[in-house]
Design a protein around this motif. Structure first.
Motif, PDB file in Angstrom:
ATOM      1  N   GLU A   1      57.842 -37.410 -17.734  1.00  0.00           N
ATOM      2  CA  GLU A   1      58.088 -36.004 -18.057  1.00  0.00           C
ATOM      3  C   GLU A   1      57.066 -35.090 -17.397  1.00  0.00           C
ATOM      4  O   GLU A   1      57.411 -34.064 -16.803  1.00  0.00           O
ATOM      5  CB  GLU A   1      58.065 -35.797 -19.575  1.00  0.00           C
ATOM      6  N   VAL A   2      55.787 -35.457 -17.507  1.00  0.00           N
ATOM      7  CA  VAL A   2      54.727 -34.618 -16.943  1.00  0.00           C
ATOM      8  C   VAL A   2      54.784 -34.621 -15.417  1.00  0.00           C
ATOM      9  O   VAL A   2      54.593 -33.576 -14.773  1.00  0.00           O
ATOM     10  CB  VAL A   2      53.347 -35.077 -17.447  1.00  0.00           C
ATOM     11  N   ALA A   3      55.077 -35.769 -14.822  1.00  0.00           N
ATOM     12  CA  ALA A   3      55.186 -35.846 -13.362  1.00  0.00           C
ATOM     13  C   ALA A   3      56.300 -34.940 -12.853  1.00  0.00           C
ATOM     14  O   ALA A   3      56.169 -34.290 -11.805  1.00  0.00           O
ATOM     15  CB  ALA A   3      55.440 -37.288 -12.928  1.00  0.00           C
TER      16      ALA A   3
ATOM     17  N   ALA B   1      52.692 -22.193 -22.251  1.00  0.00           N
ATOM     18  CA  ALA B   1      53.621 -21.451 -23.102  1.00  0.00           C
ATOM     19  C   ALA B   1      54.698 -22.365 -23.676  1.00  0.00           C
ATOM     20  O   ALA B   1      55.046 -22.276 -24.860  1.00  0.00           O
ATOM     21  CB  ALA B   1      54.252 -20.315 -22.305  1.00  0.00           C
ATOM     22  N   ASN B   2      55.214 -23.273 -22.849  1.00  0.00           N
ATOM     23  CA  ASN B   2      56.279 -24.178 -23.307  1.00  0.00           C
ATOM     24  C   ASN B   2      55.780 -25.172 -24.341  1.00  0.00           C
ATOM     25  O   ASN B   2      56.500 -25.528 -25.280  1.00  0.00           O
ATOM     26  CB  ASN B   2      56.888 -24.916 -22.110  1.00  0.00           C
ATOM     27  N   LEU B   3      54.534 -25.635 -24.164  1.00  0.00           N
ATOM     28  CA  LEU B   3      53.968 -26.601 -25.108  1.00  0.00           C
ATOM     29  C   LEU B   3      53.435 -25.930 -26.370  1.00  0.00           C
ATOM     30  O   LEU B   3      53.250 -26.595 -27.396  1.00  0.00           O
ATOM     31  CB  LEU B   3      52.828 -27.383 -24.446  1.00  0.00           C
ATOM     32  N   GLY B   4      53.167 -24.628 -26.295  1.00  0.00           N
ATOM     33  CA  GLY B   4      52.468 -23.975 -27.394  1.00  0.00           C
ATOM     34  C   GLY B   4      51.061 -24.503 -27.533  1.00  0.00           C
ATOM     35  O   GLY B   4      50.486 -24.537 -28.621  1.00  0.00           O
ATOM     36  N   ALA B   5      50.476 -24.910 -26.391  1.00  0.00           N
ATOM     37  CA  ALA B   5      49.186 -25.598 -26.398  1.00  0.00           C
ATOM     38  C   ALA B   5      48.020 -24.617 -26.460  1.00  0.00           C
ATOM     39  O   ALA B   5      48.132 -23.458 -26.063  1.00  0.00           O
ATOM     40  CB  ALA B   5      49.056 -26.466 -25.150  1.00  0.00           C
TER      41      ALA B   5
ATOM     42  N   ALA C   1      45.664 -35.005 -18.065  1.00  0.00           N
ATOM     43  CA  ALA C   1      45.313 -34.315 -19.308  1.00  0.00           C
ATOM     44  C   ALA C   1      46.560 -33.994 -20.120  1.00  0.00           C
ATOM     45  O   ALA C   1      46.569 -34.138 -21.344  1.00  0.00           O
ATOM     46  CB  ALA C   1      44.541 -33.034 -18.994  1.00  0.00           C
ATOM     47  N   LEU C   2      47.629 -33.573 -19.448  1.00  0.00           N
ATOM     48  CA  LEU C   2      48.831 -33.135 -20.152  1.00  0.00           C
ATOM     49  C   LEU C   2      49.517 -34.271 -20.913  1.00  0.00           C
ATOM     50  O   LEU C   2      50.141 -34.031 -21.956  1.00  0.00           O
ATOM     51  CB  LEU C   2      49.822 -32.508 -19.173  1.00  0.00           C
ATOM     52  N   VAL C   3      49.431 -35.498 -20.423  1.00  0.00           N
ATOM     53  CA  VAL C   3      50.114 -36.610 -21.109  1.00  0.00           C
ATOM     54  C   VAL C   3      49.492 -36.910 -22.465  1.00  0.00           C
ATOM     55  O   VAL C   3      50.116 -37.548 -23.318  1.00  0.00           O
ATOM     56  CB  VAL C   3      50.114 -37.905 -20.255  1.00  0.00           C
ATOM     57  N   ARG C   4      48.285 -36.410 -22.681  1.00  0.00           N
ATOM     58  CA  ARG C   4      47.550 -36.757 -23.892  1.00  0.00           C
ATOM     59  C   ARG C   4      48.094 -36.106 -25.157  1.00  0.00           C
ATOM     60  O   ARG C   4      47.956 -36.639 -26.246  1.00  0.00           O
ATOM     61  CB  ARG C   4      46.081 -36.330 -23.744  1.00  0.00           C
ATOM     62  N   SER C   5      48.650 -34.894 -25.048  1.00  0.00           N
ATOM     63  CA  SER C   5      49.020 -34.086 -26.218  1.00  0.00           C
ATOM     64  C   SER C   5      47.837 -33.964 -27.179  1.00  0.00           C
ATOM     65  O   SER C   5      47.930 -34.296 -28.361  1.00  0.00           O
ATOM     66  CB  SER C   5      50.220 -34.709 -26.945  1.00  0.00           C
ATOM     67  N   PRO C   6      46.697 -33.458 -26.701  1.00  0.00           N
ATOM     68  CA  PRO C   6      45.495 -33.354 -27.540  1.00  0.00           C
ATOM     69  C   PRO C   6      45.530 -32.102 -28.412  1.00  0.00           C
ATOM     70  O   PRO C   6      46.464 -31.297 -28.345  1.00  0.00           O
ATOM     71  CB  PRO C   6      44.378 -33.254 -26.505  1.00  0.00           C
TER      72      PRO C   6
ATOM     73  N   SER D   1      46.744 -20.418 -28.114  1.00  0.00           N
ATOM     74  CA  SER D   1      46.360 -19.341 -27.186  1.00  0.00           C
ATOM     75  C   SER D   1      45.873 -19.914 -25.863  1.00  0.00           C
ATOM     76  O   SER D   1      45.549 -21.094 -25.747  1.00  0.00           O
ATOM     77  CB  SER D   1      45.263 -18.475 -27.803  1.00  0.00           C
ATOM     78  N   PHE D   2      45.817 -19.040 -24.855  1.00  0.00           N
ATOM     79  CA  PHE D   2      45.258 -19.393 -23.545  1.00  0.00           C
ATOM     80  C   PHE D   2      44.026 -18.510 -23.367  1.00  0.00           C
ATOM     81  O   PHE D   2      44.139 -17.350 -22.981  1.00  0.00           O
ATOM     82  CB  PHE D   2      46.280 -19.129 -22.445  1.00  0.00           C
TER      83      PHE D   2
END
Length: 331
Positions: A118-120, A183-187, A149-154, A30-31
């Motif tokens: 990828e993140v860049a 949304a794309n990551l399902g993070a 933060a995004l490169v971490r996949s936390p 969720s966001f």
């Protein structure tokens, strides 16, 4: 990604209570936006989830595991601050690589290069990877901060007003990008802001905080359409909800002290006379600032309205909210 759950969390700094008995569930993927003015407790809640602060009472669970006693490095969270917090002597690439080189992660070099690339590309800063952080604009610096933060996949991303220092256009652009990325990551995102537009456009759920207490939690639409109080109603919506004496338009429900009307809850063309004080043409809509029985209120009308200051329009409430003297909603 993981669910985050706060269970009866309280936090004080000396005599000042920052959080009081907060229980909150951030669903997996969720966001969730924490909304409220300065001093509401938003950043303190985020810092407790991250491990930067320790609650006086209660517990935090991430992926079903208690975080009691765990330092930030062992919680598998990534945090983005309002200020960029970049290493100025490092390049963009080196700043983004930095968390992946942690001894705890032991990420292979090829994997680091792939993730950074990828993140860049997602953040449109690939052409800046070899620039020093000091050579970037403010917007680019914040993109790098978010990218780190995004490169971490936390398990969860924690963001503390990451867009507030940017100009309006860049803030709008990054708002769209962040929502697409989530949304794309399902993070799982836990995001702090006082900007209601960010809350309305990005959040799957909104938590409204008031002086350290969670007063309402739900979807943006639920909070907008079914606020539990005047305070919660005032957190979302532009123009702000109109709060007036309950009996201004006629008889009110028992116990009502105030009537609340969002712009779309004011029916025009019928009812009682109201004076147009000011007309604001905003392109896609026009705001009318009205005077009704010595009270000011704001509504919206068609963008091409011929109305001008000094005109008279008839208005009446359309399914308004009612609140008691303490500001609680009367249902």
């Amino acid at each position: 990604m993981a669910e985050v759950r706060l269970q009866n969390v309280s936090k004080s700094f000396g005599r000042q209570t920052a959080l009081e008995d907060v229980s909150l569930r951030v669903p997996n993927g969720s966001f969730v936006v924490l909304l409220g003015p300065t001093g509401a407790g938003k950043t303190t809640l985020l810092r407790i989830v991250s491990g930067l602060d320790t609650p006086n009472e209660g517990d935090v669970f991430i992926a079903g595991r208690s975080m009691a006693g765990l330092p930030p490095a062992e919680r598998n969270v990534a945090m983005v601050f309002q200020q960029y917090s970049l290493y100025p002597h490092l390049t963009v690439r080196e700043n983004m690589e930095f968390p992946l080189k942690s001894p705890l992660l032991r990420t292979p070099k090829a994997e680091i290069a792939r993730k950074v690339g990828e993140v860049a590309e997602i953040l449109q800063i690939s052409h800046k990877l070899d620039n020093k952080a000091t050579a970037l604009s403010g917007g680019e610096m914040q993109r790098v901060s978010i990218g780190r933060a995004l490169v971490r996949s936390p398990n969860v991303y924690l963001m503390d007003e990451p867009l507030s220092s940017l100009d309006a256009k860049l803030r709008a652009d990054l708002r769209v990008e962040l929502k697409n990325i989530q949304a794309n990551l399902g993070a799982t995102f836990l995001y702090v802001t006082h900007d209601q537009i960010e809350a309305m456009t990005m959040a799957t759920h909104v938590g409204v905080l008031d002086h350290g207490r969670l007063v309402q939690f739900g979807t943006p639409r639920e909070i907008y359409e079914q606020p539990v109080s005047i305070y919660a109603a005032g957190r979302l919506g532009q123009p702000h909800i109109n709060i007036l004496p309950a009996d201004l338009f006629g008889p009110a429900p028992s116990g009502a002290a105030y009537i609340g009307m969002r712009p779309e809850q004011i029916l025009q063309g019928e009812g009682q006379d109201s004076l147009v004080k000011r007309v604001e043409h905003l392109g896609d809509q026009t705001r009318l600032h009205l005077a009704f029985r010595n009270h000011d209120l704001t509504t919206v009308i068609d963008a091409h309205t011929p109305l001008r200051a000094g005109d008279i329009v008839k208005i009446q409430p359309l399914k308004p909210f009612y609140f008691d003297a303490a500001g609680a909603r009367i249902v």
